[in-house]
Scaffold this motif. Sequence first.
Motif, PDB file in Angstrom:
ATOM      1  N   LYS A  90       0.752  -1.487  -0.065  1.00 58.25           N
ATOM      2  CA  LYS A  90      -0.082   0.094   0.057  1.00 58.25           C
ATOM      3  C   LYS A  90       1.003   1.208   0.014  1.00 58.25           C
ATOM      4  O   LYS A  90       0.796   2.298  -0.886  1.00 58.25           O
ATOM      5  CB  LYS A  90      -0.931   0.137   1.262  1.00 58.25           C
ATOM      6  CG  LYS A  90      -1.731   1.066   1.570  1.00 58.25           C
ATOM      7  CD  LYS A  90      -2.580   1.334   2.593  1.00 58.25           C
ATOM      8  CE  LYS A  90      -3.426   2.531   2.902  1.00 58.25           C
ATOM      9  NZ  LYS A  90      -2.604   3.504   3.726  1.00 58.25           N
ATOM     10  N   GLU A  91       1.821   1.264   1.003  1.00 62.29           N
ATOM     11  CA  GLU A  91       2.651   2.385   1.102  1.00 62.29           C
ATOM     12  C   GLU A  91       3.459   2.859  -0.392  1.00 62.29           C
ATOM     13  O   GLU A  91       3.589   3.775  -0.700  1.00 62.29           O
ATOM     14  CB  GLU A  91       3.690   2.534   2.129  1.00 62.29           C
ATOM     15  CG  GLU A  91       2.972   2.462   3.539  1.00 62.29           C
ATOM     16  CD  GLU A  91       2.183   3.660   3.736  1.00 62.29           C
ATOM     17  OE1 GLU A  91       2.601   4.893   3.161  1.00 62.29           O
ATOM     18  OE2 GLU A  91       1.289   3.803   4.665  1.00 62.29           O
ATOM     19  N   LEU A  92       4.121   1.445  -0.635  1.00 54.71           N
ATOM     20  CA  LEU A  92       4.776   1.824  -2.070  1.00 54.71           C
ATOM     21  C   LEU A  92       3.984   2.339  -3.301  1.00 54.71           C
ATOM     22  O   LEU A  92       4.380   3.165  -4.112  1.00 54.71           O
ATOM     23  CB  LEU A  92       5.545   0.363  -2.374  1.00 54.71           C
ATOM     24  CG  LEU A  92       6.582   0.170  -1.293  1.00 54.71           C
ATOM     25  CD1 LEU A  92       7.314  -1.115  -1.761  1.00 54.71           C
ATOM     26  CD2 LEU A  92       7.686   1.250  -0.762  1.00 54.71           C
ATOM     27  N   VAL A  93       2.598   1.858  -3.487  1.00 54.32           N
ATOM     28  CA  VAL A  93       2.011   1.948  -4.583  1.00 54.32           C
ATOM     29  C   VAL A  93       1.410   3.365  -4.246  1.00 54.32           C
ATOM     30  O   VAL A  93       1.322   4.157  -5.284  1.00 54.32           O
ATOM     31  CB  VAL A  93       0.637   0.987  -4.535  1.00 54.32           C
ATOM     32  CG1 VAL A  93      -0.337   1.362  -5.729  1.00 54.32           C
ATOM     33  CG2 VAL A  93       0.960  -0.344  -4.818  1.00 54.32           C
ATOM     34  N   GLU A  94       1.231   3.700  -3.008  1.00 52.63           N
ATOM     35  CA  GLU A  94       0.657   5.191  -2.867  1.00 52.63           C
ATOM     36  C   GLU A  94       1.896   6.216  -3.251  1.00 52.63           C
ATOM     37  O   GLU A  94       1.724   7.159  -3.865  1.00 52.63           O
ATOM     38  CB  GLU A  94       0.356   5.475  -1.354  1.00 52.63           C
ATOM     39  CG  GLU A  94      -1.093   4.830  -1.161  1.00 52.63           C
ATOM     40  CD  GLU A  94      -1.368   5.394   0.218  1.00 52.63           C
ATOM     41  OE1 GLU A  94      -2.555   4.876   0.752  1.00 52.63           O
ATOM     42  OE2 GLU A  94      -0.673   5.954   0.869  1.00 52.63           O
ATOM     43  N   THR A 121      10.697   4.476 -10.931  1.00 48.73           N
ATOM     44  CA  THR A 121      11.253   4.282  -9.580  1.00 48.73           C
ATOM     45  C   THR A 121      10.787   2.617  -9.467  1.00 48.73           C
ATOM     46  O   THR A 121       9.724   2.395  -9.571  1.00 48.73           O
ATOM     47  CB  THR A 121      10.650   4.948  -8.443  1.00 48.73           C
ATOM     48  OG1 THR A 121      11.040   6.444  -8.741  1.00 48.73           O
ATOM     49  CG2 THR A 121      11.127   4.651  -6.992  1.00 48.73           C
ATOM     50  N   THR A 122      11.883   1.884  -8.975  1.00 47.92           N
ATOM     51  CA  THR A 122      11.591   0.583  -8.448  1.00 47.92           C
ATOM     52  C   THR A 122      12.041   0.522  -6.842  1.00 47.92           C
ATOM     53  O   THR A 122      13.298   0.819  -6.632  1.00 47.92           O
ATOM     54  CB  THR A 122      12.240  -0.473  -9.189  1.00 47.92           C
ATOM     55  OG1 THR A 122      11.607  -0.538 -10.599  1.00 47.92           O
ATOM     56  CG2 THR A 122      11.869  -1.826  -8.749  1.00 47.92           C
ATOM     57  N   VAL A 123      11.129   0.015  -6.043  1.00 53.32           N
ATOM     58  CA  VAL A 123      11.613  -0.365  -4.745  1.00 53.32           C
ATOM     59  C   VAL A 123      11.297  -1.701  -4.633  1.00 53.32           C
ATOM     60  O   VAL A 123      10.251  -2.242  -4.657  1.00 53.32           O
ATOM     61  CB  VAL A 123      10.651   0.623  -3.809  1.00 53.32           C
ATOM     62  CG1 VAL A 123      11.082   0.269  -2.305  1.00 53.32           C
ATOM     63  CG2 VAL A 123      10.709   1.995  -4.017  1.00 53.32           C
ATOM     64  N   ALA A 124      12.339  -2.437  -3.931  1.00 54.00           N
ATOM     65  CA  ALA A 124      12.150  -3.842  -3.841  1.00 54.00           C
ATOM     66  C   ALA A 124      12.655  -4.234  -2.491  1.00 54.00           C
ATOM     67  O   ALA A 124      13.400  -3.577  -1.638  1.00 54.00           O
ATOM     68  CB  ALA A 124      13.198  -4.535  -4.733  1.00 54.00           C
TER      69      ALA A 124
END
Length: 555
Positions: A29-33, A142-145
């Motif tokens: 949720k946080e990353l998609v937001e 941006t990519t966050v993994a």
Amino acid sequence: MPAIKVLPEGLKNKIRAGEVVERPASVVKELVENSLDAGAGRIEIEVKKAGRGLISVSDDGRGMDREDALLCLERHATSKLSREEDLRSIGTMGFRGEALPSIASVSRLTLATAPEGVVSGVSIEAEGGGVGTVGDTATTGTTVAVRDLFFNTPARKKFLKTDQTELMHIVEAVTSLSLSHPEVAFGLKADENPMMELPKAGDLRERLMQVYGGEFLSGLIERRAPGLHAFISKRENTRQSRSHQYIFINRRPVKERSVSHAVYASYESLPEGRHPVYFIFLDIDPKKVDVNVHPTKQEVRFEDKEGIYRFIKENLTEALKGVAVPAAEERPYIQPSAHGPSAGLDLPYQVPAPAGLYVSESLAYEIKPSVPFVYLGDTFIALTDGGGLTLIDFHAAHERVLYEKLLKGVRLEGRTLLFPLHVKLSIKEHQTILGHAGLLHELGMDVEDFGHETVLLRAFPPALRDSDMRGILGDVATEISEGEGGPIQSLKEAVAARVACHGSLRGKRRVPGPEELAALLGDLDSTERPDICPHGRPTRVRYSLDELKRVFKRR
Ligand code: ADP
Ligand code: MG
């Protein structure tokens, strides 16, 4: 968007901080937001082991430069808020500058980002919050993994539920954000399997269609008013559980009691234990609603709570009243047909007009001389071969044909759906269906778990098009639980018979035209047992001339 700054001390304290990372779905949720706040057009989410192994969110948004990328992992670093006044008019999903540092502190996080128009961006690795390597990357957006979530907080890890439950929460989080952002494309993969694929949609209706399918949507009424866009259950379409209840305020998914009360109150005399499905989208001047009251931003505070309650209730009450007017909506099984008999006939079945004159029980049609049969009501046809008279129950005949096709594996011509159908079942049905996915596959139906007692139907035989899939799967589940170990037919045969019954003309309450009937008779002749339907009733009965003579006392 302005550059990221660490919030000044005074402002930090005004922010409802709290634990934002409760479970894998909170990370999603946080990353998609964040991706949404960065203006992404497409967001790709990938999880492994229900998010325990990996959660990766990639977007094509505006990205960050090197300086911001380093800063964004610090506590209270945000580009979305800088002055106290901003707190009163929040237009972005995030504003606390907390998510990334919180996530980084309980995982191994990598961030790869590049601002618009830059070829080479920056990549950062952080473990348990400490920033490790910084390098270059050739990414855009941006990519966050996030790997090994909660590796350093074993207590929290222990509280996670089964993979299936955690995955269900992830799907829930993505579904909800996708509904409030129809203009953004979403993809969700779990352990390499595509679970959701939502191209950009033109509006909310189209997005609901992508996510839930047409059948679901046809059970809802739409209401639009300034500041309100709602889809709610038609009166006759309430459910036994509170599933699919969503409230969004300025596109932010929230749980707001007063709003849900208003929805329930719009249904006069809602039977005990019944719940409407609802999707309520409110647009409220950000100054008149405080989203900064809860750590996960799920609760809000309205300036004029009562006014909003009344506004919703009045609108939805009107919408629900309107629904009784068009009769067509209450009888959705009648397919409108361009060339059916004249309108106004109250037929339970839709009869296409053949091109010739037929005499049926109540109606005169034009006949096509080359077709050697006559319709007798909406169930039988009569035909003659010169040596006798044959009566055919064409519904039963169609069931026989379909049944054998199903058993022979029409899977080959099975339709793979571009947008899989979501079919909501009861807990028991859900388990039974998933437990027999292999059997259904042999019959041409591919089902997958979608959580929430919902299955995704990815493929089904063409004959089942326009059928009530909820009804089919429900009946199949019953057949399986009752018929398991049954003596006469194999389970597969029993299930095929059920499915054939639904897919048949009877199931669809349709009377075929002459050409379709001619084809059906041909198909019937080439079945193995053309004389009986899968349930053992006759499909056709022939009276020879001799028998007719006897009837007429000619002998
Ligand atoms: P918040 O969203 O509350 O500002 P976060 O910790 O989630 O706090 O993010 C910190 C900052 O990092 C954001 O304000 C934003 O500037 C930047 N950021 C985070 N994710 C992205 C992204 N996907 N694309 C561009 N910038 C991002
Ligand atoms: Mg954020």
